[in-house]
Design a protein around this motif. Structure first.
Motif, PDB file in Angstrom:
ATOM      1  N   LEU A 105      -0.429  62.678   1.140  1.00  0.00           N
ATOM      2  CA  LEU A 105      -0.093  62.021   2.155  1.00  0.00           C
ATOM      3  C   LEU A 105       1.116  62.649   2.908  1.00  0.00           C
ATOM      4  O   LEU A 105       1.995  62.567   2.232  1.00  0.00           O
ATOM      5  CB  LEU A 105      -0.062  60.516   1.745  1.00  0.00           C
ATOM      6  N   ILE A 106       1.107  62.834   4.255  1.00  0.00           N
ATOM      7  CA  ILE A 106       2.453  63.398   4.725  1.00  0.00           C
ATOM      8  C   ILE A 106       2.887  62.116   5.781  1.00  0.00           C
ATOM      9  O   ILE A 106       2.354  62.017   6.753  1.00  0.00           O
ATOM     10  CB  ILE A 106       1.999  64.689   5.464  1.00  0.00           C
ATOM     11  N   LYS A 107       3.992  61.674   5.334  1.00  0.00           N
ATOM     12  CA  LYS A 107       4.634  60.626   6.340  1.00  0.00           C
ATOM     13  C   LYS A 107       5.698  60.855   7.195  1.00  0.00           C
ATOM     14  O   LYS A 107       5.693  60.125   8.305  1.00  0.00           O
ATOM     15  CB  LYS A 107       5.078  59.337   5.380  1.00  0.00           C
ATOM     16  N   GLY A 108       6.370  61.940   6.910  1.00  0.00           N
ATOM     17  CA  GLY A 108       7.545  62.260   8.024  1.00  0.00           C
ATOM     18  C   GLY A 108       8.752  61.067   7.707  1.00  0.00           C
ATOM     19  O   GLY A 108       8.816  60.208   6.755  1.00  0.00           O
ATOM     20  N   TRP A 109       9.779  61.341   8.403  1.00  0.00           N
ATOM     21  CA  TRP A 109      11.207  60.640   8.196  1.00  0.00           C
ATOM     22  C   TRP A 109      11.103  59.254   8.821  1.00  0.00           C
ATOM     23  O   TRP A 109      11.607  58.430   8.598  1.00  0.00           O
ATOM     24  CB  TRP A 109      12.176  61.531   8.632  1.00  0.00           C
ATOM     25  N   ILE A 110      10.193  59.154  10.351  1.00  0.00           N
ATOM     26  CA  ILE A 110      10.683  58.131  11.059  1.00  0.00           C
ATOM     27  C   ILE A 110       9.565  57.156  10.779  1.00  0.00           C
ATOM     28  O   ILE A 110       8.344  57.368  10.794  1.00  0.00           O
ATOM     29  CB  ILE A 110      10.570  58.659  12.474  1.00  0.00           C
ATOM     30  N   PRO A 111       9.797  55.895  10.375  1.00  0.00           N
ATOM     31  CA  PRO A 111       8.758  54.852  10.340  1.00  0.00           C
ATOM     32  C   PRO A 111       7.771  54.722  11.388  1.00  0.00           C
ATOM     33  O   PRO A 111       8.309  54.806  12.709  1.00  0.00           O
ATOM     34  CB  PRO A 111       9.531  53.557   9.993  1.00  0.00           C
ATOM     35  N   TYR A 112       6.571  54.438  11.427  1.00  0.00           N
ATOM     36  CA  TYR A 112       5.551  54.484  12.266  1.00  0.00           C
ATOM     37  C   TYR A 112       5.433  55.738  13.285  1.00  0.00           C
ATOM     38  O   TYR A 112       4.217  56.255  13.217  1.00  0.00           O
ATOM     39  CB  TYR A 112       5.842  53.355  13.533  1.00  0.00           C
ATOM     40  N   ILE A 113       6.229  56.455  13.709  1.00  0.00           N
ATOM     41  CA  ILE A 113       6.375  57.584  14.471  1.00  0.00           C
ATOM     42  C   ILE A 113       5.576  58.716  13.537  1.00  0.00           C
ATOM     43  O   ILE A 113       4.594  59.399  13.593  1.00  0.00           O
ATOM     44  CB  ILE A 113       7.681  58.158  14.813  1.00  0.00           C
ATOM     45  N   GLY A 114       6.201  58.682  12.145  1.00  0.00           N
ATOM     46  CA  GLY A 114       5.663  59.792  11.328  1.00  0.00           C
ATOM     47  C   GLY A 114       5.825  61.297  11.640  1.00  0.00           C
ATOM     48  O   GLY A 114       6.832  61.531  12.109  1.00  0.00           O
ATOM     49  N   LYS A 115       4.801  62.017  11.726  1.00  0.00           N
ATOM     50  CA  LYS A 115       4.743  63.413  12.172  1.00  0.00           C
ATOM     51  C   LYS A 115       4.312  63.548  13.678  1.00  0.00           C
ATOM     52  O   LYS A 115       4.010  64.595  14.062  1.00  0.00           O
ATOM     53  CB  LYS A 115       4.026  64.166  11.223  1.00  0.00           C
ATOM     54  N   ALA A 116       4.313  62.493  14.417  1.00  0.00           N
ATOM     55  CA  ALA A 116       3.638  62.349  15.944  1.00  0.00           C
ATOM     56  C   ALA A 116       4.820  63.555  16.692  1.00  0.00           C
ATOM     57  O   ALA A 116       3.764  64.284  17.502  1.00  0.00           O
ATOM     58  CB  ALA A 116       3.617  61.276  16.516  1.00  0.00           C
ATOM     59  N   LEU A 117       5.818  63.864  16.623  1.00  0.00           N
ATOM     60  CA  LEU A 117       6.487  64.471  17.434  1.00  0.00           C
ATOM     61  C   LEU A 117       6.245  66.078  17.157  1.00  0.00           C
ATOM     62  O   LEU A 117       5.792  66.844  18.120  1.00  0.00           O
ATOM     63  CB  LEU A 117       7.889  64.473  17.294  1.00  0.00           C
ATOM     64  N   GLU A 118       6.048  66.368  15.840  1.00  0.00           N
ATOM     65  CA  GLU A 118       5.804  67.813  15.434  1.00  0.00           C
ATOM     66  C   GLU A 118       4.268  68.299  16.012  1.00  0.00           C
ATOM     67  O   GLU A 118       3.990  69.350  16.253  1.00  0.00           O
ATOM     68  CB  GLU A 118       6.043  68.046  14.005  1.00  0.00           C
ATOM     69  N   PHE A 119       3.339  66.986  15.804  1.00  0.00           N
ATOM     70  CA  PHE A 119       1.822  67.390  15.935  1.00  0.00           C
ATOM     71  C   PHE A 119       1.755  67.496  17.414  1.00  0.00           C
ATOM     72  O   PHE A 119       1.076  68.442  17.941  1.00  0.00           O
ATOM     73  CB  PHE A 119       1.276  66.120  15.433  1.00  0.00           C
TER      74      PHE A 119
END
Length: 500
Positions: free
Chosen positions: A28-42
Motif C-alpha cells: 500500500l502506497i499512501k504518500g504524505w498528504i492525507p486523502y490526496i495521497g499520490k494524486a499529484l505525482e500520478f
C-alpha cells in the motif's frame, strides 16, 4: 531498538509504503498528504509513476489517489482474470458516479429508471455489426462534403500564393474536419442546409469544455472552474429536443436515444435528453480527434510509411476497378476498407503509442482474486481494481523497440498480426485503446472506421509534408488515464492537391 528504528524508517521514507500490510493484500502506497495521497505525482506522469513502482513492488500494488485506494494490476497475463469477473468487479458503479456529475445529467442506472440500462446497452448495437454499414456510408459522404467545400477547391488552392500548397496546424485541421463530419453523421443536417452554420462556435465551446474535463473527472466542483458551467449549459442547449427534431438524416442510433428518453417522463420533463446527447458527442469525438491527429502525424512524419499506405490504397483501387477518381467522389464500403491491412496497422500503431486509458473496476464484495498460477490477492468491497494498458503497449518484451513507430507492426505474412507474447505466453489482450470486456467502448468500430476513412481520403487527394524546422511532437501526459493523449504542442504541415 534497531529493528523499531528500521520499521519507522520504512514508514516515513519517501515512498510512504505501509510497513505492515495484512496478509494477502498488495503493498500500500499512501504518500504524505492525507486523502490526496499520490494524486499529484500520478497526474504529472502516470506511466512513469506506475513503472517506477512496478520495479519496486512487482505487478500488484495499491496506491492512494484522491481519496481512492486503487490496486493496479501491471502484468497483462493477469488481465483475463480481471476482465471475466464482471459480476464481482463492476465498471458501472464508477461511471454512474462520475459521468452524471461531469455532463450534468441524473444517474440513469437507478431504480428511478427501471429497464433503462438494458435499453441503453441495446441502443449501442446500432453502432456495430450490420448497422455500421449505413453509418460508414454516411460518414464517408460527410467527410467528402467537408473536404470538397473547405479543402478540395482547386481554384482556392492555386490562389493560396504558395504554388498550390496550403499551410495549416495539423491538430486543428483534424479537429475541424472530424468534429463536423462526425456530428453530421450522428445528428444529421439542418432542415434547409447541408451544413450547420454554428458548427465552428459549437466546436470552440466543446474544446473549452474538454480542457476542463480532467478536472471534472477528478471531482473538482464545476463552480470552481470559471465559465465551464455556462459553457456546458450552452452545449447542452444545442441539443434540446425542439432543435434536434428539425434535423434530417439523423442516425438510427441518435433516433433511438431520443425515443428512449421520451419514454421516461422525468427525464423528458427536465429536458435532459439534450444533456445525454452532449455526453454522446463527447464520447464520439473527445478521443477520436486526437487519435486521428496521431495517425496522420505518424504517417506524415514517416515518408516511407506514408508512401507504403498510399501505394496500398492505389493498388486496391485498381484491383476494384476504381482507379479513375478524377471526380474525387470515391466511396468505399466497410468491407473494402478492412482490406487495407497497412492502413489499419498504421492506425493501431498510433493508438498503441498515444493511448493512455485506465480500465477501472469496483469490487462488489469481499473475495480472493486469483491472478496467475497460485497467486491471488485479497479484495475488499469497494476496492478499485485498475488495469493500465499503456504499460503493456510500451513493454519491450511484447513490442520490439516500443518507442519506435512501425506502420507495419500489426501485419505479418499478408495478414493481420495478432500473436504477441509475454514471458513466453501468448497474450489474449495485447492492444487495448478502447477498454476491455463488457465495458469496451461500444463505438470503437465506428471510431476506427472513420479514422481510416479520413486517412484514405487524405492520402488519396493530397500531397502532405511537415513544415521543416519543427521539433518532434510529444505527448501531453496531463490527461493520462482518460483515453488518447493530446499532443503537447500542435505542428504545422503543408498540403496540396494531388493530380487526379
Amino acid at each position: 531498538r534497531a529493528n523499531i528504528i528500521n520499521i519507522l524508517w520504512v514508514i516515513l521514507k519517501e515512498d510512504a509504503v505501509l510497513a505492515v500490510v495484512p496478509y494477502g493484500e498488495p503493498p500500500l502506497i499512501k504518500g504524505w498528504i492525507p486523502y490526496i495521497g499520490k494524486a499529484l505525482e500520478f497526474g504529472k506522469d502516470a506511466h512513469k509513476f506506475l513503472e517506477e513502482y512496478k520495479k519496486k513492488h512487482g505487478d500488484i500494488f495499491t496506491v492512494l489517489i484522491a481519496g481512492k485506494y486503487m490496486t493496479f494490476i501491471m502484468n497483462p497475463l493477469m488481465y483475463p482474470n480481471i476482465i471475466k469477473r464482471g459480476k464481482q468487479l463492476d465498471f458501472h458503479e464508477f461511471s454512474n458516479q462520475v459521468a452524471p456529475r461531469t455532463f450534468g445529467y441524473p444517474p440513469v442506472f437507478s431504480s428511478k429508471f427501471p429497464g433503462m440500462p438494458d435499453q441503453i446497452k441495446r441502443s449501442f448495437h446500432l453502432l456495430q455489426g450490420d448497422n455500421l454499414t449505413p453509418l460508414s456510408k454516411s460518414m464517408m459522404g460527410n467527410l467528402l462534403l467537408v473536404f470538397k467545400q473547405d479543402h478540395l477547391d482547386k481554384r482556392q488552392m492555386e490562389d493560396s500564393g504558395e504554388g498550390g500548397w496550403r499551410t495549416d496546424s495539423m491538430c486543428e485541421f483534424c479537429s475541424k474536419v472530424m468534429f463536423e463530419a462526425t456530428f453530421l453523421t450522428l445528428y444529421g443536417k439542418p432542415a434547409s442546409k447541408r451544413r450547420h452554420s454554428s458548427m465552428e462556435t459549437l466546436r470552440e465551446d466543446f474544446i473549452e469544455f474538454d480542457k476542463k474535463f480532467p478536472l471534472l473527472i477528478a471531482r473538482i466542483p464545476i463552480w470552481l472552474l470559471g465559465r465551464t458551467k455556462a459553457i456546458r449549459e450552452k452545449l447542452i442547449n444545442y441539443f434540446l429536443p425542439q432543435r434536434v427534431s428539425c434535423w434530417s438524416n439523423t442516425s438510427q442510433f441518435i433516433t433511438r436515444r431520443v425515443e428512449l428518453f421520451e419514454q421516461y417522463n422525468s427525464l423528458r420533463d427536465m429536458d435532459k435528453a439534450g444533456t445525454h446527447h452532449f455526453a454522446i458527442l463527447w464520447a464520439s469525438v473527445g478521443n477520436t480527434i486526437p487519435a486521428t491527429f496521431w495517425a496522420m502525424y505518424h504517417l506524415v512524419s514517416h515518408p516511407e510509411a506514408l508512401e507504403a499506405v498510399r501505394q496500398e490504397i492505389h493498388s486496391l483501387l485498381k484491383l476494384w476497378g476504381m482507379d479513375d477518381f478524377s471526380d474525387r467522389d470515391i466511396n468505399l464500403s466497410r468491407e473494402q476498407l478492412d482490406q487495407l491491412l497497412y492502413l489499419e496497422s498504421a492506425v493501431n500503431e498510433s493508438l498503441r503509442h498515444s493511448s493512455s486509458s485506465m480500465n477501472i473496476r469496483v469490487a462488489q464484495e469481499d473475495f480472493s482474486l486469483p491472478l496467475e498460477a497460485e497467486q491471488s490477492v485479497a479484495v475488499r468491497k469497494g476496492d478499485i481494481i485498475t488495469l493500465y494498458p499503456r504499460s503493456m503497449h510500451m513493454d519491450p518484451e511484447i513490442y520490439d523497440q516500443p518507442e519506435m513507430y512501425r506502420y507495419d507492426r500489426f501485419v505479418q505474412d499478408g495478414r493481420q498480426k495478432t500473436d504477441f507474447y509475454k514471458d513466453g505466453q501468448r497474450l489474449k489482450y495485447y492492444c487495448m485503446p478502447f477498454g476491455s470486456g463488457a465495458t469496451m467502448c461500444p463505438g470503437r468500430y465506428f471510431a476506427i472506421n472513420e479514422i481510416k476513412q479520413f486517412l484514405f481520403l487524405l492520402l488519396l487527394h493530397f500531397d502532405l509534408q511537415l513544415v521543416e524546422g519543427q521539433p518532434k511532437v510529444t505527448l501531453d501526459t496531463s490527461r493520462a488515464g482518460l483515453g488518447i493523449l493530446l499532443p503537447a504542442k500542435d505542428v504545422r504541415f503543408r498540403y496540396r492537391l494531388r493530380a487526379a
